[in-house]
Design a protein around this motif. Sequence first.
Motif, PDB file in Angstrom:
ATOM      1  N   ALA A   4      10.887   4.572  -4.637  1.00 30.08           N
ATOM      2  CA  ALA A   4      11.934   4.965  -3.683  1.00 30.08           C
ATOM      3  C   ALA A   4      11.257   5.494  -2.418  1.00 30.08           C
ATOM      4  CB  ALA A   4      12.841   6.018  -4.295  1.00 30.08           C
ATOM      5  N   TRP A   5      11.381   4.743  -1.337  1.00 29.15           N
ATOM      6  CA  TRP A   5      10.784   5.125  -0.061  1.00 29.15           C
ATOM      7  C   TRP A   5      11.644   6.181   0.623  1.00 29.15           C
ATOM      8  CZ3 TRP A   5       6.195   5.267   1.561  1.00 29.15           C
ATOM      9  CH2 TRP A   5       5.877   5.325   2.913  1.00 29.15           C
ATOM     10  N   GLU A   6      11.353   6.502   1.869  1.00 30.55           N
ATOM     11  CA  GLU A   6      12.059   7.528   2.633  1.00 30.55           C
ATOM     12  C   GLU A   6      13.345   6.953   3.214  1.00 30.55           C
ATOM     13  OE1 GLU A   6      13.200  10.934   4.415  1.00 30.55           O
ATOM     14  OE2 GLU A   6      11.390  10.871   3.228  1.00 30.55           O
ATOM     15  N   THR A  27       5.046  13.919   3.565  1.00 27.83           N
ATOM     16  CA  THR A  27       3.920  13.360   4.315  1.00 27.83           C
ATOM     17  C   THR A  27       3.095  14.532   4.823  1.00 27.83           C
ATOM     18  OG1 THR A  27       5.184  11.433   5.000  1.00 27.83           O
ATOM     19  CG2 THR A  27       3.255  11.972   6.328  1.00 27.83           C
ATOM     20  N   LEU A  28       1.797  14.444   4.662  1.00 26.39           N
ATOM     21  CA  LEU A  28       0.869  15.413   5.242  1.00 26.39           C
ATOM     22  C   LEU A  28       0.077  14.681   6.312  1.00 26.39           C
ATOM     23  CD1 LEU A  28      -0.513  17.181   2.046  1.00 26.39           C
ATOM     24  CD2 LEU A  28       1.424  17.848   3.472  1.00 26.39           C
ATOM     25  N   LYS A  29       0.105  15.206   7.535  1.00 27.47           N
ATOM     26  CA  LYS A  29      -0.632  14.588   8.635  1.00 27.47           C
ATOM     27  C   LYS A  29      -1.816  15.473   8.980  1.00 27.47           C
ATOM     28  CE  LYS A  29      -0.139  12.252  12.975  1.00 27.47           C
ATOM     29  NZ  LYS A  29       0.779  11.682  13.951  1.00 27.47           N
ATOM     30  N   ARG A  40      10.494  15.197   2.565  1.00 24.72           N
ATOM     31  CA  ARG A  40      11.471  14.114   2.467  1.00 24.72           C
ATOM     32  C   ARG A  40      12.763  14.580   3.128  1.00 24.72           C
ATOM     33  NH1 ARG A  40      12.219   9.720  -0.940  1.00 24.72           N
ATOM     34  NH2 ARG A  40      14.385   9.049  -1.020  1.00 24.72           N
ATOM     35  N   ARG A  41      13.378  13.716   3.929  1.00 25.70           N
ATOM     36  CA  ARG A  41      14.596  14.097   4.643  1.00 25.70           C
ATOM     37  C   ARG A  41      15.844  13.412   4.098  1.00 25.70           C
ATOM     38  NH1 ARG A  41      10.990  12.491   9.359  1.00 25.70           N
ATOM     39  NH2 ARG A  41      11.629  10.566   8.421  1.00 25.70           N
ATOM     40  N   GLN A  42      15.667  12.417   3.254  1.00 25.26           N
ATOM     41  CA  GLN A  42      16.792  11.648   2.740  1.00 25.26           C
ATOM     42  C   GLN A  42      17.029  11.971   1.262  1.00 25.26           C
ATOM     43  OE1 GLN A  42      18.633   9.684   4.760  1.00 25.26           O
ATOM     44  NE2 GLN A  42      17.294  10.316   6.434  1.00 25.26           N
ATOM     45  N   PRO A  43      18.286  11.958   0.824  1.00 30.47           N
ATOM     46  CA  PRO A  43      18.578  12.286  -0.574  1.00 30.47           C
ATOM     47  C   PRO A  43      18.152  11.166  -1.527  1.00 30.47           C
ATOM     48  CG  PRO A  43      20.595  11.673   0.555  1.00 30.47           C
ATOM     49  CD  PRO A  43      19.507  11.721   1.595  1.00 30.47           C
ATOM     50  N   ILE A  53       8.115  10.797 -10.382  1.00 34.49           N
ATOM     51  CA  ILE A  53       6.782  11.141  -9.893  1.00 34.49           C
ATOM     52  C   ILE A  53       6.876  11.335  -8.382  1.00 34.49           C
ATOM     53  CG2 ILE A  53       4.412  10.345  -9.544  1.00 34.49           C
ATOM     54  CD1 ILE A  53       4.713   8.673 -12.078  1.00 34.49           C
ATOM     55  N   ALA A  54       6.489  12.524  -7.915  1.00 32.95           N
ATOM     56  CA  ALA A  54       6.472  12.804  -6.480  1.00 32.95           C
ATOM     57  C   ALA A  54       5.184  12.242  -5.880  1.00 32.95           C
ATOM     58  CB  ALA A  54       6.545  14.307  -6.244  1.00 32.95           C
ATOM     59  N   VAL A  55       5.315  11.499  -4.768  1.00 33.14           N
ATOM     60  CA  VAL A  55       4.171  10.884  -4.106  1.00 33.14           C
ATOM     61  C   VAL A  55       4.021  11.481  -2.714  1.00 33.14           C
ATOM     62  CG1 VAL A  55       3.204   8.711  -3.245  1.00 33.14           C
ATOM     63  CG2 VAL A  55       4.488   8.752  -5.397  1.00 33.14           C
ATOM     64  N   THR A  56       2.790  11.827  -2.360  1.00 33.31           N
ATOM     65  CA  THR A  56       2.490  12.369  -1.037  1.00 33.31           C
ATOM     66  C   THR A  56       1.757  11.320  -0.212  1.00 33.31           C
ATOM     67  OG1 THR A  56       2.304  14.624  -1.879  1.00 33.31           O
ATOM     68  CG2 THR A  56       1.208  14.159   0.209  1.00 33.31           C
ATOM     69  N   ARG A  57       2.264  11.069   0.977  1.00 32.33           N
ATOM     70  CA  ARG A  57       1.587  10.183   1.919  1.00 32.33           C
ATOM     71  C   ARG A  57       0.704  11.057   2.805  1.00 32.33           C
ATOM     72  NH1 ARG A  57       2.943   5.133   4.858  1.00 32.33           N
ATOM     73  NH2 ARG A  57       1.918   5.275   6.880  1.00 32.33           N
TER      74      ARG A  57
END
Length: 98
Positions: A4-6, A27-29, A40-43, A53-57
């Motif tokens: 599930a993407w953003e 996302t970590l920049k 994440r900004r979307q439900p 599973i939470a994924v960090t970009r």
Amino acid sequence: MLWAWERKEDLRFLDPAKFGVAFHAQTLKLTKNEVLFQPRRQPLETAPGTYIIAVTRIETEKKAESRALLSARSTSETRRIGQTNARVAERESGSDRL
């Protein structure tokens, strides 16, 4: 395992006995000696009991003058933010909405 993407996702129709969901949690920049956090900004809605599973970009700057220095401070800050938010996502995985 589905991805599930953003974007707004309603995956409540999935059978939690057959499917899990990996999702874009944050996302970590990395820039110079800073770590910028964007959650994440979307439900995301899943059926109760769905394995998630939470994924960090992790993004870095391409310009040499802005490129991450990967100092001990920024490395530990990246680890701290990622681990803290992963724990939050794990706690919320018992719910049907993230």
